[in-house]
Design an enzyme around this catalytic site. Sequence first.
Site, PDB file in Angstrom:
ATOM      1  N   GLU A 162       9.200   1.559  11.166  1.00  0.00           N
ATOM      2  CA  GLU A 162      10.250   2.593  11.090  1.00  0.00           C
ATOM      3  C   GLU A 162       9.539   3.927  11.173  1.00  0.00           C
ATOM      4  OE1 GLU A 162      11.952   5.364  10.132  1.00  0.00           O
ATOM      5  OE2 GLU A 162      12.938   4.710   8.262  1.00  0.00           O
TER       6      GLU A 162
ATOM      7  N   GLU B 146       8.946  15.688  15.538  1.00  0.00           N
ATOM      8  CA  GLU B 146       9.450  15.636  14.160  1.00  0.00           C
ATOM      9  C   GLU B 146       8.652  16.602  13.288  1.00  0.00           C
ATOM     10  OE1 GLU B 146       8.744  12.021  11.806  1.00  0.00           O
ATOM     11  OE2 GLU B 146      10.848  12.106  11.221  1.00  0.00           O
TER      12      GLU B 146
ATOM     13  N   CYS C 215      13.582  10.647   6.841  1.00  0.00           N
ATOM     14  CA  CYS C 215      13.415  10.157   8.229  1.00  0.00           C
ATOM     15  C   CYS C 215      14.672  10.353   9.052  1.00  0.00           C
ATOM     16  CB  CYS C 215      12.915   8.722   8.251  1.00  0.00           C
ATOM     17  SG  CYS C 215      13.906   7.596   7.290  1.00  0.00           S
TER      18      CYS C 215
ATOM     19  N   LYS D 111       0.853  -1.185   0.000  1.00  0.00           N
ATOM     20  CA  LYS D 111       0.000   0.000   0.000  1.00  0.00           C
ATOM     21  C   LYS D 111       0.893   1.241   0.000  1.00  0.00           C
ATOM     22  CE  LYS D 111      -2.285   3.293   2.476  1.00  0.00           C
ATOM     23  NZ  LYS D 111      -1.959   4.163   1.401  1.00  0.00           N
TER      24      LYS D 111
HETATM   25  P1  ADP Z   1       3.331  10.552   6.965  1.00  0.00           P
HETATM   26  O1  ADP Z   1       3.214  11.561   8.035  1.00  0.00           O
HETATM   27  O2  ADP Z   1       4.713  10.238   6.512  1.00  0.00           O
HETATM   28  O3  ADP Z   1       2.359  10.744   5.846  1.00  0.00           O
HETATM   29  P2  ADP Z   1       1.675   8.366   7.774  1.00  0.00           P
HETATM   30  O4  ADP Z   1       1.933   7.428   8.892  1.00  0.00           O
HETATM   31  O5  ADP Z   1       0.441   9.204   7.834  1.00  0.00           O
HETATM   32  O6  ADP Z   1       2.980   9.221   7.702  1.00  0.00           O
HETATM   33  O7  ADP Z   1       1.652   7.612   6.385  1.00  0.00           O
HETATM   34  C1  ADP Z   1       2.520   6.549   6.065  1.00  0.00           C
HETATM   35  C2  ADP Z   1       1.716   5.451   5.400  1.00  0.00           C
HETATM   36  O8  ADP Z   1       0.755   4.973   6.330  1.00  0.00           O
HETATM   37  C3  ADP Z   1       0.912   5.918   4.182  1.00  0.00           C
HETATM   38  O9  ADP Z   1       0.915   4.890   3.198  1.00  0.00           O
HETATM   39  C4  ADP Z   1      -0.466   6.120   4.738  1.00  0.00           C
HETATM   40  O10 ADP Z   1      -1.488   6.010   3.787  1.00  0.00           O
HETATM   41  C5  ADP Z   1      -0.535   4.989   5.749  1.00  0.00           C
HETATM   42  N1  ADP Z   1      -1.549   5.187   6.792  1.00  0.00           N
HETATM   43  C6  ADP Z   1      -2.008   6.353   7.287  1.00  0.00           C
HETATM   44  N2  ADP Z   1      -2.971   6.137   8.215  1.00  0.00           N
HETATM   45  C7  ADP Z   1      -3.115   4.791   8.324  1.00  0.00           C
HETATM   46  C8  ADP Z   1      -3.938   3.928   9.115  1.00  0.00           C
HETATM   47  N3  ADP Z   1      -4.823   4.389   9.979  1.00  0.00           N
HETATM   48  N4  ADP Z   1      -3.777   2.592   8.954  1.00  0.00           N
HETATM   49  C9  ADP Z   1      -2.874   2.090   8.102  1.00  0.00           C
HETATM   50  N5  ADP Z   1      -2.088   2.848   7.309  1.00  0.00           N
HETATM   51  C10 ADP Z   1      -2.195   4.180   7.415  1.00  0.00           C
END
Ligand code: ADP
Length: 495
Positions: A265, A399, A300, A189
């Site tokens: 990570e 961060e 990161c 994903k």
């Molecule tokens: P960033 O701040 O780097 O966008 P996120 O953690 O929001 O960090 O996003 C990293 C990945 O996690 C993306 O692919 C995002 O779509 C996914 N993501 C965000 N929210 C969820 C969730 N509730 N469950 C699973 N995956 C998620």
Amino acid sequence: MLDQAAINQLRDTPVSDRGHFINGQFVTAQDGKTLDVLSPIDGKVFTRVASGSVDDVEQAVAAARIAFEDGRWSAAAPAERKKVLLKLAELIEREALALAVLGVRDNGTEINMAFKAEALSAAGTFRYYAEALDKVYGEIAPTAKNVLGLVHKAPVGVVGAIVPWNFPLMIGAWKLAPALAMGNSVVLKPAESASLSLLRIAELASEAGLPDGVLNVVTGPGAVVGEALALSMEVDILVFTGSGATGRRLLEYSARSNLKRCYLELGGKSPNIVFNDAADLAKAAKVSAAGIFRNSGQVCVAGSRLLVQEDIHDDFVAALCKEAEALKVGDPLDLSSQIGAVHSLPQLEAHLRFVATAESEGAERRTGGTRILEETGGYYMAPTVMTRVKPTDSIAQTEVFGPVLAVTSFKDEEDAIRIANSTDYGLAAGVWTADLGRAHRMIKAVRSGVIHVNTYGGADMTVPLGGMKQSGNGHDKSLHALGKYVDLKTAWIQL
Ligand code: ADP
């Protein structure tokens, strides 16, 4: 040398709407929903991707499960897996520029960096694990002579991989290559705002001979697609790079479903520590500026906290601000730009809020702190240096994931260690010193997964990357990454 004319041609190439990649082909979302893909270069929509649902995730996971169980890849000879992954590396390399430009249109990273750190790095990662996979042996245990103890390394099954938007190809390959090398099936994903280059990788993998169903990509919102993947009873392990908040949720989803192992990570607030005995302070200033500002700080391991010994503080900060101001921020597809766009408008607005909060907490804005090039419609921010930051300030603890550096001065080694370790994070660090003893003491004392000495960044595939403390667990890169993607299975045989 990259060619500007070739880049210009690719940047104008229309990109047709993309579906999920499931069971070897592109399919639309079952409910027909799509998501606009907006470019941070100019804020305009340039294509659409499928917006996945729980049903789409189930379809992809089922395809991955069937492929795993029937052994089309999991039971293939290592030599066969190696051939396919080497071919994939070759195909990625062959269209590296097109992949890099596609990714830049999606995420805003400056093209020189995207070419190397995204496309070429992904090719290198697939090649590294392809070459490694037939050198991984099981074990014979040192047992009594009437017993034989064997330790097999078995692929785990279906891997759910959730990756972010800052380096989709590089980080995606860090998960996909070792997972596939060990014989697993994968449902990937991508971040909803940076899916295009990874969809193309899945297509290239098919072309390289990866059997259908072994690598599937489902696009769409994290809260829908990511959640469904993490809650799936048919996903055996989850590998993730992203925010701490999402990492926490994944652990909850795992607890609520099948206790799948989660490797997380989760970013950092990495201290870059400059001692007054550093051999080359001018170099330290230049490399430290790159260590926070490259890819607009959306890295990161970015050295986002600069700790400077008090007697060199003023001169060093002046040199660093000069470096920051000299960096050319602009269109990421213009070869002369050194820094591209911030990934999205909400990100940019959050960065500006961080700066305002830091000022309200007593920090001083020495340079930057503003949105620039607004007339382009894109999202650009001037490299920003904040001084007089206290270790407890929010900008020193949280961060930002943007081009914002927080500077704090320290007295001596002990003080530097105390401040360096005073956050919940532990991903990366840097130390600048000419004293070998001090360098080694700092390596031992600073709690971080990677510590750079007299440089910042650039650790290659030969070494692991993983976090300590709340920066996560498990490792990407190097042979250590392979351990995540195998189950150890003991055979205890009476002779
Ligand atoms: P960033 O701040 O780097 O966008 P996120 O953690 O929001 O960090 O996003 C990293 C990945 O996690 C993306 O692919 C995002 O779509 C996914 N993501 C965000 N929210 C969820 C969730 N509730 N469950 C699973 N995956 C998620």
